[in-house]
Design an enzyme around this catalytic site. Structure first.
Site, mmCIF file in Angstrom:
data_model
loop_
_atom_site.group_PDB
_atom_site.id
_atom_site.type_symbol
_atom_site.label_atom_id
_atom_site.label_comp_id
_atom_site.label_asym_id
_atom_site.label_seq_id
_atom_site.Cartn_x
_atom_site.Cartn_y
_atom_site.Cartn_z
ATOM 1 N N PRO A 2 35.926 31.232 36.374
ATOM 2 C CA PRO A 2 35.724 31.327 34.935
ATOM 3 C C PRO A 2 36.901 30.811 34.162
ATOM 4 O O PRO A 2 38.019 31.280 34.318
ATOM 5 C CB PRO A 2 35.567 32.823 34.705
ATOM 6 C CG PRO A 2 36.003 33.482 35.979
ATOM 7 C CD PRO A 2 36.486 32.448 36.908
ATOM 8 N N GLU A 3 36.642 29.872 33.308
ATOM 9 C CA GLU A 3 37.609 29.433 32.328
ATOM 10 C C GLU A 3 37.177 30.032 31.000
ATOM 11 O O GLU A 3 36.248 30.825 30.946
ATOM 12 C CB GLU A 3 37.653 27.898 32.277
ATOM 13 C CG GLU A 3 37.914 27.263 33.643
ATOM 14 C CD GLU A 3 38.019 25.753 33.603
ATOM 15 O OE1 GLU A 3 38.430 25.218 32.562
ATOM 16 O OE2 GLU A 3 37.687 25.105 34.604
ATOM 17 N N HIS A 99 29.770 42.789 47.852
ATOM 18 C CA HIS A 99 30.892 42.421 46.990
ATOM 19 C C HIS A 99 30.785 43.029 45.600
ATOM 20 O O HIS A 99 31.410 42.545 44.665
ATOM 21 C CB HIS A 99 31.070 40.898 46.906
ATOM 22 C CG HIS A 99 31.285 40.251 48.243
ATOM 23 N ND1 HIS A 99 32.354 40.563 49.061
ATOM 24 C CD2 HIS A 99 30.559 39.339 48.922
ATOM 25 C CE1 HIS A 99 32.269 39.843 50.172
ATOM 26 N NE2 HIS A 99 31.193 39.103 50.117
ATOM 27 N N ARG A 118 35.549 36.724 46.412
ATOM 28 C CA ARG A 118 36.894 36.330 46.863
ATOM 29 C C ARG A 118 37.972 37.322 46.451
ATOM 30 O O ARG A 118 39.095 37.238 46.939
ATOM 31 C CB ARG A 118 37.222 34.926 46.331
ATOM 32 C CG ARG A 118 36.333 33.871 46.979
ATOM 33 C CD ARG A 118 36.565 32.513 46.381
ATOM 34 N NE ARG A 118 37.834 31.940 46.790
ATOM 35 C CZ ARG A 118 38.261 30.741 46.415
ATOM 36 N NH1 ARG A 118 37.532 30.009 45.607
ATOM 37 N NH2 ARG A 118 39.407 30.289 46.829
#
Length: 282
Positions: A2-3, A99, A118
DNA sequence: CTCGTCCCCTGGGAGC
DNA sequence: TGCTCCCAGGGGACGA
């Protein structure tokens, strides 16, 4: 993942669930993400009402009525989903790890789940009035969609930097919220080479670049961000700005600039891919 | 200081 | 199918 545009998309998606709502129950399903959760993390969340949900750089900031702010960073693969009707506790399709690391259950019955394969994301609780002085935020640069951002401010942020333009724009201390995708896209839009020395831009070039950065970010937000693999809007929808990429992940494709005729190249800068058109970006 | 390199972690896709 | 290798949206810790 995400930016700035993806985080802003997530903020907008979460706001209806978060703002004004009280956290009835919270759950951290592991002791850490990238960093350990803060002391008594769950206890400091439970019973608190969320007063506002803001964004600073790539952080989501939930201001709580306890005087603390829950700061959340999505790293590369973090995402939130909203379940108006909670699906169930530990749903693991085909036995794979879910997750799902953090769960917020609101008094309203809505559930918000943070998922991050991650685990490069992290969460922290910071006293709201000291947020700007906290090490995470003290050195972060200006918001490119904020009122203070313009060609002069951009020129000042790049002044004196001998780093390649690409690296300087990725530096969160100069400008907040840009990442690999939108730096590549903005530089192409402004027809500037990623390899240019950042401090060498002429005024006409910082003007073009400032305009390109704003334009690209606004268009991406409008499109719900870019989904390469992980990013989802909070209702599960994909972003679709990736279909508008001019250069990112388009090595070998034709440059989209009128009458350019160039081909998109890939280079590695600071260990990460840079996509650009060598014909029209200088 | 400022810059580049490596690394944290998991999963997906390419190539054999 | 099933390996193996490479790569990925971020950014912190190093060393030069």
């Amino acid at each position: 993942m995400p930016e700035l545009p993806e985080v802003e998309t997530v903020r907008r998606g979460l706001s209806p669930s978060f703002v004004g709502a009280r956290i009835a129950r919270a759950e951290a399903r592991r002791p850490n993400l990238r960093f350990p959760f803060p002391e008594r993390f769950v206890a400091r969340l439970e019973g608190r009402r969320v007063q506002d949900l803001r964004r600073r750089a790539k952080y989501l900031l939930a201001d709580l009525d306890s005087g603390e702010t829950l700061a959340m960073h999505l790293g590369m693969s973090g995402s939130f989903r909203v379940e108006e009707q909670p699906v169930g506790q530990f749903y693991h399709p085909r036995g794979k790890p879910s997750h799902d690391h953090v769960v917020f259950d609101f008094e309203s019955g809505a559930r918000v789940v943070y998922n991050d394969p991650r685990r490069f994301g992290f969460m922290d609780l910071i006293e709201t009035v000291r947020l700007d002085k906290h090490p995470l935020f003290a050195d972060i640069g200006m918001e490119p969609l904020g009122p203070e951002f313009n060609a002069a401010a951009l020129a000042a942020a790049l002044e004196g930097s001998r780093a390649p333009l690409k690296a300087a724009l990725l530096d969160q201390r100069r400008i907040a919220g840009l990442g690999n995708i939108y730096v590549c896209e903005a530089l192409h839009d402004a027809r500037l080479s990623p390899m240019r020395e950042a401090g060498s831009l002429k005024r006409s070039e910082t003007t073009k670049l400032a305009r390109a950065i704003k334009q690209v970010l606004e268009a991406a937000i409008e499109a719900g961000g870019s989904t390469l693999r992980d990013h989802r809007q909070t209702d599960g929808q994909l972003g679709y700005f990736q279909h508008n990429f001019a250069v990112y992940d388009r090595e070998g494709a034709a440059c989209g600039h009128t009458r350019c005729g160039g081909i998109v190249s890939r280079a590695v800068q600071a260990g990460r891919s840079t996509f650009y058109c060598g014909a029209c970006q200088s």
